[in-house]
Design a protein around this motif. Structure first.
Motif, PDB file in Angstrom:
ATOM      1  N   ASN A 131     -20.659 -16.486   7.943  1.00  0.00           N
ATOM      2  CA  ASN A 131     -19.986 -15.311   8.499  1.00  0.00           C
ATOM      3  C   ASN A 131     -20.704 -14.840   9.760  1.00  0.00           C
ATOM      4  N   TRP A 132     -19.948 -14.764  10.844  1.00  0.00           N
ATOM      5  CA  TRP A 132     -20.511 -14.224  12.066  1.00  0.00           C
ATOM      6  C   TRP A 132     -20.622 -12.705  11.946  1.00  0.00           C
ATOM      7  N   THR A 133     -21.646 -12.132  12.533  1.00  0.00           N
ATOM      8  CA  THR A 133     -21.857 -10.696  12.506  1.00  0.00           C
ATOM      9  C   THR A 133     -20.752  -9.988  13.288  1.00  0.00           C
ATOM     10  N   THR A 134     -20.170  -8.939  12.699  1.00  0.00           N
ATOM     11  CA  THR A 134     -19.099  -8.203  13.373  1.00  0.00           C
ATOM     12  C   THR A 134     -19.683  -7.159  14.323  1.00  0.00           C
ATOM     13  N   VAL A 135     -18.818  -6.557  15.136  1.00  0.00           N
ATOM     14  CA  VAL A 135     -19.245  -5.515  16.064  1.00  0.00           C
ATOM     15  C   VAL A 135     -19.897  -4.359  15.306  1.00  0.00           C
ATOM     16  N   ASP A 136     -19.230  -3.886  14.259  1.00  0.00           N
ATOM     17  CA  ASP A 136     -19.760  -2.752  13.507  1.00  0.00           C
ATOM     18  C   ASP A 136     -21.059  -3.111  12.795  1.00  0.00           C
ATOM     19  N   GLU A 137     -21.130  -4.314  12.262  1.00  0.00           N
ATOM     20  CA  GLU A 137     -22.362  -4.744  11.602  1.00  0.00           C
ATOM     21  C   GLU A 137     -23.517  -4.852  12.590  1.00  0.00           C
ATOM     22  N   ALA A 138     -23.222  -5.343  13.790  1.00  0.00           N
ATOM     23  CA  ALA A 138     -24.265  -5.445  14.809  1.00  0.00           C
ATOM     24  C   ALA A 138     -24.735  -4.057  15.238  1.00  0.00           C
ATOM     25  N   GLN A 139     -23.808  -3.118  15.360  1.00  0.00           N
ATOM     26  CA  GLN A 139     -24.187  -1.760  15.727  1.00  0.00           C
ATOM     27  C   GLN A 139     -25.137  -1.174  14.688  1.00  0.00           C
ATOM     28  N   LEU A 183     -21.320  -0.169  25.114  1.00  0.00           N
ATOM     29  CA  LEU A 183     -21.988  -1.339  25.672  1.00  0.00           C
ATOM     30  C   LEU A 183     -23.476  -1.087  25.525  1.00  0.00           C
ATOM     31  N   ASN A 184     -24.098  -1.835  24.631  1.00  0.00           N
ATOM     32  CA  ASN A 184     -25.473  -1.565  24.225  1.00  0.00           C
ATOM     33  C   ASN A 184     -26.483  -2.371  25.015  1.00  0.00           C
ATOM     34  N   LEU A 185     -27.550  -1.708  25.433  1.00  0.00           N
ATOM     35  CA  LEU A 185     -28.732  -2.355  25.971  1.00  0.00           C
ATOM     36  C   LEU A 185     -29.877  -2.071  25.013  1.00  0.00           C
ATOM     37  N   VAL A 186     -30.515  -3.131  24.540  1.00  0.00           N
ATOM     38  CA  VAL A 186     -31.702  -3.010  23.703  1.00  0.00           C
ATOM     39  C   VAL A 186     -32.902  -3.412  24.547  1.00  0.00           C
ATOM     40  N   THR A 187     -33.926  -2.562  24.613  1.00  0.00           N
ATOM     41  CA  THR A 187     -35.165  -2.926  25.295  1.00  0.00           C
ATOM     42  C   THR A 187     -36.307  -2.888  24.288  1.00  0.00           C
ATOM     43  N   ILE A 188     -37.194  -3.865  24.409  1.00  0.00           N
ATOM     44  CA  ILE A 188     -38.316  -4.008  23.478  1.00  0.00           C
ATOM     45  C   ILE A 188     -39.602  -4.142  24.267  1.00  0.00           C
ATOM     46  N   GLY A 189     -40.586  -3.356  23.886  1.00  0.00           N
ATOM     47  CA  GLY A 189     -41.905  -3.408  24.493  1.00  0.00           C
ATOM     48  C   GLY A 189     -42.949  -2.972  23.485  1.00  0.00           C
ATOM     49  N   SER A 190     -44.202  -3.185  23.799  1.00  0.00           N
ATOM     50  CA  SER A 190     -45.289  -2.821  22.885  1.00  0.00           C
ATOM     51  C   SER A 190     -46.349  -2.041  23.660  1.00  0.00           C
ATOM     52  N   CYS A 246     -29.518 -13.410  19.938  1.00  0.00           N
ATOM     53  CA  CYS A 246     -30.107 -12.177  20.470  1.00  0.00           C
ATOM     54  C   CYS A 246     -30.498 -11.223  19.350  1.00  0.00           C
ATOM     55  N   LEU A 247     -29.633 -11.040  18.367  1.00  0.00           N
ATOM     56  CA  LEU A 247     -29.941 -10.132  17.265  1.00  0.00           C
ATOM     57  C   LEU A 247     -31.184 -10.594  16.519  1.00  0.00           C
ATOM     58  N   GLN A 248     -31.274 -11.894  16.253  1.00  0.00           N
ATOM     59  CA  GLN A 248     -32.425 -12.413  15.515  1.00  0.00           C
ATOM     60  C   GLN A 248     -33.710 -12.282  16.326  1.00  0.00           C
ATOM     61  N   LEU A 249     -33.648 -12.622  17.626  1.00  0.00           N
ATOM     62  CA  LEU A 249     -34.851 -12.547  18.435  1.00  0.00           C
ATOM     63  C   LEU A 249     -35.278 -11.098  18.633  1.00  0.00           C
ATOM     64  N   ASN A 284     -19.369  -7.657  25.808  1.00  0.00           N
ATOM     65  CA  ASN A 284     -17.921  -7.735  25.575  1.00  0.00           C
ATOM     66  C   ASN A 284     -17.568  -7.426  24.121  1.00  0.00           C
ATOM     67  N   PRO A 285     -17.775  -6.195  23.659  1.00  0.00           N
ATOM     68  CA  PRO A 285     -17.471  -5.885  22.259  1.00  0.00           C
ATOM     69  C   PRO A 285     -15.985  -5.958  21.924  1.00  0.00           C
ATOM     70  N   ASP A 286     -15.115  -5.718  22.906  1.00  0.00           N
ATOM     71  CA  ASP A 286     -13.675  -5.805  22.625  1.00  0.00           C
ATOM     72  C   ASP A 286     -13.260  -7.245  22.358  1.00  0.00           C
ATOM     73  N   GLY A 287     -13.751  -8.181  23.182  1.00  0.00           N
ATOM     74  CA  GLY A 287     -13.484  -9.585  22.932  1.00  0.00           C
ATOM     75  C   GLY A 287     -14.137 -10.066  21.656  1.00  0.00           C
ATOM     76  N   TRP A 288     -15.293  -9.538  21.346  1.00  0.00           N
ATOM     77  CA  TRP A 288     -16.002  -9.823  20.092  1.00  0.00           C
ATOM     78  C   TRP A 288     -15.127  -9.426  18.906  1.00  0.00           C
ATOM     79  N   GLU A 289     -14.602  -8.213  18.962  1.00  0.00           N
ATOM     80  CA  GLU A 289     -13.759  -7.717  17.871  1.00  0.00           C
ATOM     81  C   GLU A 289     -12.484  -8.542  17.726  1.00  0.00           C
ATOM     82  N   ALA A 290     -11.883  -8.920  18.861  1.00  0.00           N
ATOM     83  CA  ALA A 290     -10.609  -9.641  18.841  1.00  0.00           C
ATOM     84  C   ALA A 290     -10.782 -11.153  18.771  1.00  0.00           C
TER      85      ALA A 290
END
Length: 458
Positions: A67-75, A102-109, A141-144, A171-177
């Motif tokens: 099962n691929w992760t859905t938009v809502d699950e990724a959120q 449209l989400n931007l995730v930034t990671i730093g330490s 991307c989610l896993q990394l 592209n969350p709309d294309g992801w959903e559709a």
């Protein structure tokens, strides 16, 4: 393969031509020189082995690739990462056509830096599946992002202390559709000149304001005869890209991302080339179009590339187990991402310096009316018509008042300046955007936005 086993498999390291190829969150120490960064990278033969904190898994991982992760699950997943780790910042940088974030995730330490600090420092950005029906890039991307936010490996923490890692989900709309295009039926990856879609506008804004040094654009492709490796990679081919940025991008593809994919047991090739018996014989894709993100990245003086995972099975084992093909596609994206992280960990100072110097070289060339402006052709192919190149570059372009009114906001997104005059405005070529200006404003540009007047004397 379970999550922990996959990380172990991705944990091997291969030294190739003096370059350490990492395979999971391990990265270079704060560098006193490029040599010390490489030495530290080569010493990191033990990548991430600890299980993710709190056992946080994507739905894709939990289903073993069914099962691929859905938009809502990724959120929800990203919100959990943000809440559970001080290293993570989740922010909305725009809205899709249908109003999804449209989400931007930034990671730093130990924690992410501000946008202003990142713009003046070091950043790598992953564009996570701009096409909605190409899910493996999003999963990688989610896993990394999870692994970087939870790893206890001190070397990876040192990387995150020096370089911000960003992930954008475009592209969350294309992801959903489950469609290639956005909700307006536009291929966002053909919109990086016009910037007509809110999704491309958001990514262009991030590129402008966060100033990444490296960008890896994650896709999938349909394998066929003579075009059937498990992964394909490619650098910017537009002939207007600064030569040093072009060469750094090609080096990243050959010595880091493609080699990392192969080090992790998968096959890799160059996007767009048909190959028989190990020899390329025809180029069928991967052209010069500036409106495609891979080329736009180079024209913005960013070291960048395209990564394409084969969509569907390409080996007998994958034919017998479709879930294996799904997991392998995600492994391609994860491996490519790790390769580009190795690139920036070993070359951080040089990448930032060359990006800044490329902007300076473009400004000087524009002021000197030097070089050649190309409207067609690519790095391995010269233009074939007289309109394909201008050997006597203009010093700028005159816009009418109507043209300026129509294009002002788009030019701002491209970081292109102008000076108003009695007729409208002059856009000088003596600025970092010199590589883009003719492609936007000249009637000879296939995907130009208007037909401005070239000026020989500014």
């Amino acid at each position: 393969m379970g999550h922990q086993k996959r990380l172990t498999a991705v944990g091997c390291v291969l030294a190739l031509a003096g370059t350490a190829l990492l395979a999971g969150p391990t990265a270079a120490a704060p560098e006193t020189s490029e040599t010390s960064a490489t030495a530290d990278s080569q010493a990191l033969e033990r990548s991430l082995t600890a299980a993710p904190s709190q056992g946080l898994q994507t739905p894709f991982e939990a289903s073993n690739g069914a099962n691929w992760t859905t938009v809502d699950e990724a959120q929800a997943f990203l919100e959990d990462l943000d809440a559970g780790s001080k290293r993570v910042a989740l922010q909305q940088v725009g809205e899709s056509v249908e109003g999804r974030p449209l989400n931007l995730v930034t990671i730093g330490s130990p924690a992410p830096e501000s946008q202003e600090e990142v713009a003046d420092g070091s950043m790598i950005l992953f564009n996570c599946s701009i096409h909605g029906d190409e899910p493996s890039g999003r999963e990688g991307c989610l896993q990394l992002a999870r692994d970087l936010s939870t790893t206890k490996d001190p070397a990876w923490k040192r990387l995150l202390n020096k370089t911000t890692v960003g992930f954008i989900f475009t592209n969350p709309d294309g992801w959903e559709a489950d469609t290639r295009e956005n909700a307006d039926d536009v291929d966002i990856n053909r919109d990086f000149l016009a910037l007509a879609t809110p999704e491309a506008q958001a990514l262009a804004t991030v590129m402008r304001d966060w100033n990444p040094d490296v960008l890896n654009d994650l896709h999938e492709y349909g394998p066929r005869e003579f075009y059937d490796t498990q992964a394909l990679v490619l650098w910017p081919r537009n002939r207007n890209v600064d030569s040093t940025i072009h060469d750094l991008s090609e080096r990243m593809v050959n010595d880091y991302t493609g080699a990392q994919i192969e080090a992790n047991g998968m096959t890799s090739g160059i996007y767009g080339l048909l190959v028989k018996d190990g020899e390329p014989f025809q180029q069928v894709a991967g052209d010069h179009q500036a409106r495609i993100l891979r080329n736009y990245t180079g024209l913005k003086h960013i070291t960048g590339q395209l990564t394409e995972a084969a969509q569907g099975p390409v080996t007998p084992e994958e034919e017998n187990d479709p879930l294996l093909a799904n997991r392998r596609a995600v492994d391609v994206q994860y491996s490519s991402a790790v390769g580009s992280l190795a690139m920036i960990s070993e070359n951080r100072t040089r990448l930032a310096r060359q990006s800044a110097q490329a902007a300076e070289r473009a400004t000087q060339a524009g002021a000197d009316q030097a070089g050649v402006v190309y409207f067609s052709g690519q790095d391995n192919m010269l233009p074939t018509t007289s309109d394909g190149a201008e050997p006597h570059p203009m010093c700028g372009y005159q816009l009418t008042e109507a043209q300026l009114s129509e294009l002002a906001s788009t030019l701002e997104l491209h970081e292109i300046a102008w000076e108003e005059n009695a007729e409208g405005a002059v856009v000088t070529m003596a600025q970092p955007g010199k590589t883009l200006i003719p492609l936007l404003l000249d009637e000879r540009s296939e995907y130009g936005l208007t037909e401005a007047t070239p000026l020989d004397d500014c």
